[in-house]
Scaffold this motif. Sequence first.
Motif, short mmCIF file in Angstrom:
data_model
loop_
_atom_site.label_atom_id
_atom_site.label_comp_id
_atom_site.label_asym_id
_atom_site.label_seq_id
_atom_site.Cartn_x
_atom_site.Cartn_y
_atom_site.Cartn_z
N LEU A 115 -3.04 -21.21 8.55
CA LEU A 115 -1.48 -21.17 8.83
C LEU A 115 -0.79 -22.21 8.95
O LEU A 115 0.30 -22.42 8.77
N ALA A 124 -0.56 -18.84 1.73
CA ALA A 124 -0.39 -17.62 2.53
C ALA A 124 -1.79 -17.18 3.02
O ALA A 124 -2.70 -17.31 2.05
N VAL A 125 -1.73 -16.23 3.82
CA VAL A 125 -3.04 -15.84 4.52
C VAL A 125 -3.09 -14.51 4.54
O VAL A 125 -2.19 -13.91 5.13
N VAL A 126 -4.35 -14.05 4.64
CA VAL A 126 -4.76 -12.46 4.97
C VAL A 126 -5.61 -12.56 6.14
O VAL A 126 -6.12 -13.69 6.65
N ASN A 127 -5.86 -11.37 6.50
CA ASN A 127 -6.82 -11.14 7.85
C ASN A 127 -8.27 -11.89 7.53
O ASN A 127 -8.57 -11.95 6.48
N LEU A 154 2.63 -11.75 14.39
CA LEU A 154 1.68 -12.51 13.27
C LEU A 154 0.39 -11.70 13.25
O LEU A 154 -0.09 -11.26 12.11
N PHE A 155 -0.39 -11.49 14.28
CA PHE A 155 -1.55 -10.56 14.24
C PHE A 155 -1.09 -9.14 13.61
O PHE A 155 -2.01 -8.71 12.94
N ALA A 156 -0.07 -8.79 14.22
CA ALA A 156 0.17 -7.26 13.52
C ALA A 156 0.27 -7.28 12.16
O ALA A 156 -0.36 -6.35 11.34
N LEU A 214 -1.12 -9.53 9.89
CA LEU A 214 -2.37 -9.56 9.42
C LEU A 214 -3.10 -8.39 9.33
O LEU A 214 -3.88 -8.29 8.61
N ASN A 215 -2.86 -7.50 10.20
CA ASN A 215 -3.52 -6.16 10.43
C ASN A 215 -2.72 -4.98 9.50
O ASN A 215 -2.98 -3.99 9.88
N SER A 216 -1.90 -5.63 8.91
CA SER A 216 -1.06 -4.30 8.07
C SER A 216 -1.78 -3.46 7.46
O SER A 216 -2.97 -3.83 6.61
N VAL A 223 0.75 -13.64 4.83
CA VAL A 223 1.41 -13.98 6.10
C VAL A 223 1.38 -15.55 6.12
O VAL A 223 0.72 -16.26 5.47
N MET A 228 -4.93 -1.14 14.33
CA MET A 228 -4.54 -2.30 13.44
C MET A 228 -3.25 -2.88 13.74
O MET A 228 -3.04 -3.65 14.90
N GLU A 229 -1.83 -2.85 13.27
CA GLU A 229 -0.71 -3.34 13.58
C GLU A 229 -0.19 -2.58 14.64
O GLU A 229 0.88 -3.05 15.09
N THR A 274 -7.78 -10.05 13.37
CA THR A 274 -6.95 -10.53 14.31
C THR A 274 -6.51 -9.03 15.06
O THR A 274 -5.43 -9.20 15.96
N THR A 330 -4.01 -6.55 19.65
CA THR A 330 -2.87 -6.62 18.84
C THR A 330 -1.99 -5.43 18.75
O THR A 330 -0.86 -5.62 19.17
#
Lengths: 249, 249, 249, 249, 249, 249, 249, 249
Positions: free
Chosen positions: A221, A229-232, B217-219, B221-223, B230, C182-183, C209, C215
């Motif tokens: 990040l 861009a980044v994923v979990n 941010l963490f939310a 990534l946990n979408s 992200v 999750m989110e 995350t 989170t």
Amino acid sequence: MNPEDLQKLLEAVANGRTQVSSAMEQLQHLSMEDIEYAHVDHHRSLRKGFPEVIFGEGKTADQIAGIMEKMVPRENIVLVTRVSGEKAGHLNEHFPGAVYHEDARMLILEKSPPRVQGKGSILVMSAGTSDIPVAKEAYLTAQAMGNRVEVVYDVGVAGIHRLFAHKEAIDRATVLIVAAGMEGALPSVVGGLVNRPVIGVPTSIGYGTSLGGLTPLFAMLNSCSSNVAVVNIDNGFGAGYLAAMINRE
Amino acid sequence: MNPEDLQKLLEAVANGRTQVSSAMEQLQHLSMEDIEYAHVDHHRSLRKGFPEVIFGEGKTADQIAGIMEKMVPRENIVLVTRVSGEKAGHLNEHFPGAVYHEDARMLILEKSPPRVQGKGSILVMSAGTSDIPVAKEAYLTAQAMGNRVEVVYDVGVAGIHRLFAHKEAIDRATVLIVAAGMEGALPSVVGGLVNRPVIGVPTSIGYGTSLGGLTPLFAMLNSCSSNVAVVNIDNGFGAGYLAAMINRE
Amino acid sequence: MNPEDLQKLLEAVANGRTQVSSAMEQLQHLSMEDIEYAHVDHHRSLRKGFPEVIFGEGKTADQIAGIMEKMVPRENIVLVTRVSGEKAGHLNEHFPGAVYHEDARMLILEKSPPRVQGKGSILVMSAGTSDIPVAKEAYLTAQAMGNRVEVVYDVGVAGIHRLFAHKEAIDRATVLIVAAGMEGALPSVVGGLVNRPVIGVPTSIGYGTSLGGLTPLFAMLNSCSSNVAVVNIDNGFGAGYLAAMINRE
Amino acid sequence: MNPEDLQKLLEAVANGRTQVSSAMEQLQHLSMEDIEYAHVDHHRSLRKGFPEVIFGEGKTADQIAGIMEKMVPRENIVLVTRVSGEKAGHLNEHFPGAVYHEDARMLILEKSPPRVQGKGSILVMSAGTSDIPVAKEAYLTAQAMGNRVEVVYDVGVAGIHRLFAHKEAIDRATVLIVAAGMEGALPSVVGGLVNRPVIGVPTSIGYGTSLGGLTPLFAMLNSCSSNVAVVNIDNGFGAGYLAAMINRE
Amino acid sequence: MNPEDLQKLLEAVANGRTQVSSAMEQLQHLSMEDIEYAHVDHHRSLRKGFPEVIFGEGKTADQIAGIMEKMVPRENIVLVTRVSGEKAGHLNEHFPGAVYHEDARMLILEKSPPRVQGKGSILVMSAGTSDIPVAKEAYLTAQAMGNRVEVVYDVGVAGIHRLFAHKEAIDRATVLIVAAGMEGALPSVVGGLVNRPVIGVPTSIGYGTSLGGLTPLFAMLNSCSSNVAVVNIDNGFGAGYLAAMINRE
Amino acid sequence: MNPEDLQKLLEAVANGRTQVSSAMEQLQHLSMEDIEYAHVDHHRSLRKGFPEVIFGEGKTADQIAGIMEKMVPRENIVLVTRVSGEKAGHLNEHFPGAVYHEDARMLILEKSPPRVQGKGSILVMSAGTSDIPVAKEAYLTAQAMGNRVEVVYDVGVAGIHRLFAHKEAIDRATVLIVAAGMEGALPSVVGGLVNRPVIGVPTSIGYGTSLGGLTPLFAMLNSCSSNVAVVNIDNGFGAGYLAAMINRE
Amino acid sequence: MNPEDLQKLLEAVANGRTQVSSAMEQLQHLSMEDIEYAHVDHHRSLRKGFPEVIFGEGKTADQIAGIMEKMVPRENIVLVTRVSGEKAGHLNEHFPGAVYHEDARMLILEKSPPRVQGKGSILVMSAGTSDIPVAKEAYLTAQAMGNRVEVVYDVGVAGIHRLFAHKEAIDRATVLIVAAGMEGALPSVVGGLVNRPVIGVPTSIGYGTSLGGLTPLFAMLNSCSSNVAVVNIDNGFGAGYLAAMINRE
Amino acid sequence: MNPEDLQKLLEAVANGRTQVSSAMEQLQHLSMEDIEYAHVDHHRSLRKGFPEVIFGEGKTADQIAGIMEKMVPRENIVLVTRVSGEKAGHLNEHFPGAVYHEDARMLILEKSPPRVQGKGSILVMSAGTSDIPVAKEAYLTAQAMGNRVEVVYDVGVAGIHRLFAHKEAIDRATVLIVAAGMEGALPSVVGGLVNRPVIGVPTSIGYGTSLGGLTPLFAMLNSCSSNVAVVNIDNGFGAGYLAAMINRE
């Protein structure tokens, strides 16, 4: 229900072969009754262009089988992620045509190979050999969604000449997925070499201050390359899915 | 070192034109020289398709001006991000043509408007009014890089009908950028509506357990929507840059 | 010590019936004795309106059985939370009338069904199927405490039309419990739709995350809907208990 | 899209008044249009029973004034939270009838006093004198929403007899709001005394390991009293708002 | 090096018996040799008043037995903490006189009961029944070190009248040890009742935001009672040891 | 391929004993083909002076054996770190000459003892007995890389005279490695005694607020001794490797 | 009201010099009316043996003055902690006899010097010169509570001979307070030298991974010396207060 | 007192020019009396080979000047770190010969240039221009301690060809210091290129998830290059000091 099916139904109404009341029943279920069960997937095909993917973790083999039974008749492809070998064995008894990929912990059932589409190709890279399962999950997902996918494994930054040996593969990709644990530096280096979007996938590989993958996540990040861009953490599936979205024409 | 070069070197050793010691030195650095080959390719404009962007934070106005002086003769556009109004005032004295965008804290100097390109358009959304500066930074960046960009502000999930009022803009975008602070829920909802890549930008808007943006941010990534990636907290620039990469034909 | 007692003590000192040293001792503990007055009010049933609930985690089956033996003769209902199937098996041998709910890991012994009371009804929602055990714990608790309870499962924000299909159930509830991992975005969306209190229950469902539920917890605490309060991660019992308190006439 | 609309559309297809292609477009967005139906319900006053509250932090005095100008003609009451004394001064020039509460940093403009409603009364408590601003924000919010509100300040657990001196106020409340910083123990003790819902508001009062309020927040979430729910750190407004929701008849 | 040694060395230099170079070497380590003087004081029994305690975790039964064999001939008492039942079984074969306390996971070998000493008595309290193992470890340690020790278990703040029922035990203690998990509020309440030192022992009992005991730890460190100090999470041994130090005449 | 081998090959080309084409084949594999397999090690010998070390964690015994088979023919020594006893048993069947060190979890295969080199000697210290496995890993690594290594175990700061008893060993070391868990104080004390580089290795020994080694890590990074650098938690291998680099002439 | 005053009042009642009604009025305020105002302090004197201490942070000079005005007539000593120089200036105008200690940020008003009591003496140590303000706060608190206190500053572990130079002061103390920032190692070393209780006070001195004092806090909680307890970061007052409790006869 | 002074004193004792009693006094103070004041530095010269360095942060200009006054007569060089420009101005009035380096915030007073020593040279690198102040602090420290030092700035991994352009400087260094913020990837890449020790210095440059430097710190500790050790965030001084230790012959 895919667009072709919808068109056929409406044409049947238009030329009187199907009653309004009958069409209403089918279409009302599209977003209502469907939702209370697993039928929701049908509208998903229209809306998202790919059927629902089953997240296998925390579901029993029976629960997964139940969902698959509803999906298989209507979908060309069913993906199950994060499924253990034991569960996959049970599922294979019900669905002998499904193929289990042990390293990526994915079960894939394809009626016919997906039609290859997309404007270019996707390159999946891993920093270390231990990151390969995550990279493989991305690879299989993108491939199942109809993309050309290449892979380059074990090109971490501690021996950076290994990376440069794959310069041509890097240059020809439309989207790049880079899985890395530990210090998570590879996406920054790759991002600096290309003018294409790079999706970083932090992995939980490492120990101590890798903090279960939070360190490579935070490092990515903060990449000094702006096209990352980044994923979990460990989310190879999400990376592959997103890459497929980007690669769409 | 390509194969031809290697062959020439070895032939030179074979016929005595090159000393063993000299050849040893070159070969011990084999990976170096291979890597230096990237030096030929080192013009960022050629490699990345857009000139370097100046990160204004932590640089004095004089330092920024110095870098701009070197760039302006050669580039059509120069972007400075995270630059305060005071610094921008000083810079405007040297570069009267530069335009300062106070809300986004960006200074942009364009010799001529960028050529509009890209396969489609980019939609920039913000969950709240306080997230607009971050969204604006994304907007200006993507626009400066030659994209068609639309904006929709203040469509947070607590009044979700506001979001649906913009369904058409959402549907026609090729890439979506969604800036949100607090609980960071908007990218998930938007991601569920489209089959396009969504770039979530967590913002530091909020207090208490928003933890300076770590929570959204963490939310994100946990979408539960798989088409969301992200970028760093408040990194509107990165989101705009990445969206431009994705939108390239 | 009420005023009358104080007066009596001082009069006893004045007429010599009580020694100064004895009076001093009593007066130095003035606040203690005042506090002991709460002891009269110490029957939990009187004070709280529901008998103690046994937290099964970290207790052996024998310890739980011991506590139940003391409670059963005096209470109409005994709840044991977080009890494994194995322990429940042992407990059922002693208390054949107890019913074990495997998904919610609750054991419930009811002599007669609880009297339904409360000004309205409670709606328990879950974002995903994996959140159902937590939601179920809330459901069973609220029901055991004499409330009308409805449930709506698997209505996460990634397919938001699923949520709107249950608009009527949402509208008629007096209190809403929303379990999400999750989110953790669902409570914000639901909170935006109603003018009733919403209790968010973050779950530990997720990986990377999601940080074991921190989170969604933090996200819910930052909800842009003002009618959302939160209980501990996976604390379905607490949510059900609190909802019952709110629903009291 | 409600059932009547759907029937009309299909009949129009059947009798040729509507083209198949046109019907397809409308039906592909079935869930959207369903959702847009919430638009009819979009008046917040109708939906939530209280007008929008302006979060003053991060907005300029001009921006706040702009929003107030739109609200004042239509609403009986306008609340602005987290507004500094300086901004309040500017706002008072535009809205001389608005009253600024310095300790709670709230600006309130009431055309006429709110109608008192609610099934009972709300008790707002603070553990220390430093927690009073947060408690005051809760008090003013609940009062503005038409509730009977009582306050008890400075009754922290280190001198617990202070708390018991207010036993009667505690017993007669329908909902209790308890603001506490440092170790955040007061909601647990209060929760153990009543059979009513308790809303814990952690404050950022403290230093070192109070971690800006995270410690009292986490402590309250782990309360051994089951009737405690929690809002964000220093979120007195949210506590007051939620208490008003709970107190509704 | 004590003054006499230094004088001898310098005199030896003065009369030529010692070379300058040899003296230099010794004197360059002046601070070392001074420090080695602590070596004379190295018998832990002399310095600390109690023999070394064996931390059993991470040691094999054989390693523990080896250490015990060296200690038993010279010490009246040997304590082993954090030892599993299985290891204790092996140790009991070698040392039949050792007593294993399963709940506290301690093994104690006493040749004769410790002489009771100390100016007063120590009270060990636990907030819940699950905190008893930690409290028991404190109890056994303090007792083995020759203290009068009382215990009061399960007096958490959610039913605070339970605590006040033990007012007399609380008042007569010279030092109080209070073990509590979850929100860790008990030490604050107890600390407010007495003018004696209170040692808080946070336990890892709880889930979610108890964060493995960090939350009660932080809460205790923020106690609004000034006479509370804290030891590590679950460190009953340390609390008992420190209480014994404080109780010394 | 070490420098001597390279020199021999080039001399063979120079005097015609080896064909250019044959030399090309060997040398092309040096950085190209080598990378796709495990052959990369050869250039590593030239570049880093020590062959690749196999990180055993997360690899199957078969995978490790596969890599070893490629390395053994060409290298004098092969190190495998973090390998369980079970895996080591399997590997010993293939490589009977390999020696497994159970406490350090290392497998070492040496064709001949490493040539002792380095300007001085390395001292490895541990604060407690539980830190010995990490210290041992450092010891074996440094020794395998051709260094003189001494060890001093169990000299933690709670009995500081133990440390001073080893003053001479401390004084004669060229580099010091200090492994410590819990509060991680030993490197600071040792660093204050010497004018040599000290490498701190935090270990995960401890519980509660040791946070799995983060606390000693952070403590060492805040050392008031300026000659202390730190490696990852439990990273004895890295400490030994770095010490060998520092000890190089 | 201290015990002597209470005894005098009761004796006056016993021998008729004071009416019961007059005594009632004085004593009723002891825990009731007193609580609603600041009068609570009186019972505190009986209960805790020292009047309430005013925490100056977050209170205005006027608020502090108001509390002092109520306390000064009845107490021999008033302590105000964490008070800035500016506020102290205002307070000195009202209370010219109060003495402000700038480094410790304490204001102390003593009518007569406290009676020296306690079984022994307290030693306050600091690791660095920057830790002195915290140490000084502990020193002044303990002294104001009637203890003999010695100080030893700047004896951090990086030059450990400095510590041993104070061996005699260390040996003769009954309780030791050790303030240390950075790695927080000093309490462990001191704890290993004595058989007395050691109170560690972590300070926020340091940067980077000192994490505002969390690192020395965690280090002290993991001390390998068992006679160490800890108070909050920078809490010199609490350490001095607790030491006074321990030093009581 | 340096070795030469000690030798002179002992020789004076040996040949009778100095009395034993006089020598004793001087030598006893070496570790004793010295410690109570700032005299401790003298023994430090013998023990550590470099005088004490003054940490300027948190000290007033007067305090720094006081320490300098005691050091200047006896030392060839005095270093003050983390000193603001304002304080440096005051100090320069007292010590006109001192040179202030604004970017590194260091004040250096050298009577004569340090004698260059060490087996090789030190290379200081920075990833970005914003990291230069930290790198400069390392540079000045190492230089003041008598080392040959080279610098290479702004060679971050996003444009990795910039790094390779400095291959020769990298190859000839004996020790390398690498300062990097953001994702902290540069030490890994550099470490992979050399067989020398690399000291990583994480900087606080970055925002969002750089977490004030924790992210590059953790990334460096997880480096996949084994020859990397790390110092505290922004600790350029420590890196320079340690490099000097490593570079000693």
